[in-house]
Motif scaffolding. Structure first.
Motif, mmCIF file in Angstrom:
data_model
loop_
_atom_site.group_PDB
_atom_site.id
_atom_site.type_symbol
_atom_site.label_atom_id
_atom_site.label_comp_id
_atom_site.label_asym_id
_atom_site.label_seq_id
_atom_site.Cartn_x
_atom_site.Cartn_y
_atom_site.Cartn_z
ATOM 1 N N CYS A 92 2.533 37.972 8.703
ATOM 2 C CA CYS A 92 1.642 36.829 9.043
ATOM 3 C C CYS A 92 0.168 37.372 9.381
ATOM 4 O O CYS A 92 0.169 38.548 10.400
ATOM 5 N N TYR A 93 -1.003 36.578 9.573
ATOM 6 C CA TYR A 93 -2.015 37.447 10.037
ATOM 7 C C TYR A 93 -2.890 35.814 10.814
ATOM 8 O O TYR A 93 -2.692 34.539 10.722
ATOM 9 N N LEU A 94 -3.182 36.632 12.297
ATOM 10 C CA LEU A 94 -3.451 35.883 12.939
ATOM 11 C C LEU A 94 -4.869 35.746 13.350
ATOM 12 O O LEU A 94 -5.476 36.850 13.251
ATOM 13 N N TYR A 95 -5.922 34.563 13.549
ATOM 14 C CA TYR A 95 -7.947 35.144 13.781
ATOM 15 C C TYR A 95 -7.724 34.519 14.818
ATOM 16 O O TYR A 95 -7.441 33.410 16.179
ATOM 17 N N GLU A 96 -7.786 35.281 15.972
ATOM 18 C CA GLU A 96 -8.427 34.822 17.342
ATOM 19 C C GLU A 96 -10.217 34.304 17.884
ATOM 20 O O GLU A 96 -10.859 35.705 17.650
ATOM 21 N N PRO A 97 -10.477 33.565 18.278
ATOM 22 C CA PRO A 97 -12.394 33.741 18.483
ATOM 23 C C PRO A 97 -12.096 34.157 19.672
ATOM 24 O O PRO A 97 -11.381 33.834 20.585
ATOM 25 N N GLY A 98 -13.744 34.815 19.763
ATOM 26 C CA GLY A 98 -13.846 35.075 21.579
ATOM 27 C C GLY A 98 -13.721 34.367 22.028
ATOM 28 O O GLY A 98 -14.001 32.557 21.559
ATOM 29 N N GLY A 99 -13.128 34.524 23.557
ATOM 30 C CA GLY A 99 -13.060 33.391 24.627
ATOM 31 C C GLY A 99 -12.065 32.720 25.039
ATOM 32 O O GLY A 99 -11.429 31.933 25.467
ATOM 33 N N SER A 100 -11.013 33.459 23.741
ATOM 34 C CA SER A 100 -9.301 33.350 24.402
ATOM 35 C C SER A 100 -8.767 33.488 25.003
ATOM 36 O O SER A 100 -8.935 34.444 25.565
ATOM 37 N N ILE A 101 -7.755 33.013 25.423
ATOM 38 C CA ILE A 101 -7.116 33.612 26.901
ATOM 39 C C ILE A 101 -5.678 33.445 26.514
ATOM 40 O O ILE A 101 -4.986 32.358 26.269
ATOM 41 N N HIS A 102 -4.742 34.448 26.637
ATOM 42 C CA HIS A 102 -3.629 34.719 26.237
ATOM 43 C C HIS A 102 -2.943 35.616 27.165
ATOM 44 O O HIS A 102 -3.212 36.513 27.356
ATOM 45 N N GLN A 103 -1.192 36.118 26.536
ATOM 46 C CA GLN A 103 -0.282 36.985 27.011
ATOM 47 C C GLN A 103 0.706 37.178 26.390
ATOM 48 O O GLN A 103 1.606 36.196 25.373
ATOM 49 N N PHE A 104 0.182 38.733 25.366
ATOM 50 C CA PHE A 104 1.627 38.663 24.650
ATOM 51 C C PHE A 104 2.251 39.370 25.144
ATOM 52 O O PHE A 104 2.670 39.990 25.603
ATOM 53 N N MET A 105 3.809 38.875 23.562
ATOM 54 C CA MET A 105 4.898 39.752 24.349
ATOM 55 C C MET A 105 5.607 39.584 23.459
ATOM 56 O O MET A 105 5.998 39.114 22.316
ATOM 57 N N THR A 106 7.000 40.455 23.061
ATOM 58 C CA THR A 106 7.507 40.887 22.182
ATOM 59 C C THR A 106 8.514 40.494 23.177
ATOM 60 O O THR A 106 9.289 41.021 23.681
ATOM 61 N N PRO A 107 9.605 39.504 22.263
ATOM 62 C CA PRO A 107 11.291 39.451 22.944
ATOM 63 C C PRO A 107 12.020 40.435 23.095
ATOM 64 O O PRO A 107 12.120 41.734 21.919
ATOM 65 N N GLU A 108 12.710 40.345 24.106
ATOM 66 C CA GLU A 108 13.323 41.412 24.247
ATOM 67 C C GLU A 108 14.715 41.746 23.395
ATOM 68 O O GLU A 108 15.457 42.515 23.500
ATOM 69 N N THR A 109 14.486 40.787 22.649
ATOM 70 C CA THR A 109 16.024 40.133 21.357
ATOM 71 C C THR A 109 15.904 40.924 20.497
ATOM 72 O O THR A 109 16.233 40.857 19.102
ATOM 73 N N ASN A 110 14.584 41.170 20.347
ATOM 74 C CA ASN A 110 14.049 41.928 19.153
ATOM 75 C C ASN A 110 14.459 43.403 18.891
ATOM 76 O O ASN A 110 15.433 43.826 19.967
ATOM 77 N N THR A 111 15.270 43.894 17.936
ATOM 78 C CA THR A 111 16.035 44.545 17.647
ATOM 79 C C THR A 111 15.501 46.006 17.227
ATOM 80 O O THR A 111 16.246 47.454 17.343
ATOM 81 N N LYS A 112 13.978 46.168 16.414
ATOM 82 C CA LYS A 112 13.479 47.080 16.463
ATOM 83 C C LYS A 112 11.685 46.719 17.337
ATOM 84 O O LYS A 112 11.596 45.842 17.090
ATOM 85 N N PRO A 113 10.793 47.908 17.083
ATOM 86 C CA PRO A 113 9.354 47.609 17.511
ATOM 87 C C PRO A 113 8.824 46.682 16.244
ATOM 88 O O PRO A 113 9.066 46.738 15.154
ATOM 89 N N THR A 114 7.909 46.066 16.940
ATOM 90 C CA THR A 114 7.100 44.970 15.954
ATOM 91 C C THR A 114 5.512 46.203 15.029
ATOM 92 O O THR A 114 4.800 46.230 16.180
ATOM 93 N N GLU A 115 5.481 46.158 14.663
ATOM 94 C CA GLU A 115 4.444 46.689 13.760
ATOM 95 C C GLU A 115 3.148 45.621 13.933
ATOM 96 O O GLU A 115 3.865 45.047 12.892
#
Length: 176
Positions: A92-115
């Motif tokens: 996945c590729y994500l573009y966020e314009p300036g002015g974006s507000i959000h909260q990033f999270m990785t699910p606890e159910t992930n089995t390995k780190p997200t790169e």
């Protein structure tokens, strides 16, 4: 067709082979589970390029972006708390314009780190759960954070690219 005029001399290819660079584990004070590999930090123009591994269960502070963000998910799964139906996964590729507000999270159910690979312009202005300002994260702050981490832990310094500091040209150019 004429060759463009070169304003600044350039004598070497500027690159970083991430396979030969250190990865700093638990690099973010106060937020465990974030491993960082700096590739490009430009405090003068406010641009930062990082490879980041987010371990399962990481939740970043809610933040406001002052500039655009380009983020590529190399492997794993992450999402924004505000957009649970739009998970970001391998490729996945994500573009966020300036002015974006959000909260990033990785699910606890992930089995390995997200790169991920991110290119950020400007700063993240961070807030707590009540909306109170808690800090800023930008290229300058990342440089200081990494320098402190390297010194405190006795780690190998990173070999990331940093453009030279802007210089005031006091010489009169010889224009013909």
């Amino acid at each position: 067709m004429t060759t463009p005029n070169q304003v600044f001399e350039h004598h070497e290819l500027l690159y970083v082979n991430s396979n030969n660079q250190p990865v700093y584990e638990d690099a973010m004070p106060g937020v465990p589970g974030i491993d960082v590999q700096p590739l490009f930090l430009d405090p003068h123009n406010g641009v930062w390029v990082l490879k980041v591994w987010f371990h399962p269960g990481v939740i970043l502070p809610r933040h406001f972006h002052t500039g655009a963000v380009h983020m590529f998910t190399i492997s794993g799964h992450w999402e924004y708390v505000e957009y649970p139906n739009d998970p970001q996964t391998d490729g996945c590729y994500l573009y966020e314009p300036g002015g974006s507000i959000h909260q990033f999270m990785t699910p606890e159910t992930n089995t390995k780190p997200t790169e991920t690979l991110m290119v950020v312009h400007g700063a993240n202005i961070n807030f707590d759960d009540d909306g109170n300002y808690v800090g800023i994260l930008d290229a300058s702050e990342i440089m200081v954070m990494l320098d402190n981490l390297i010194q405190e832990r006795g780690l190998e310094p990173a070999n990331y690219i940093t453009p030279p500091q802007p210089d005031h040209n006091t010489k009169v150019r010889n224009l013909k």
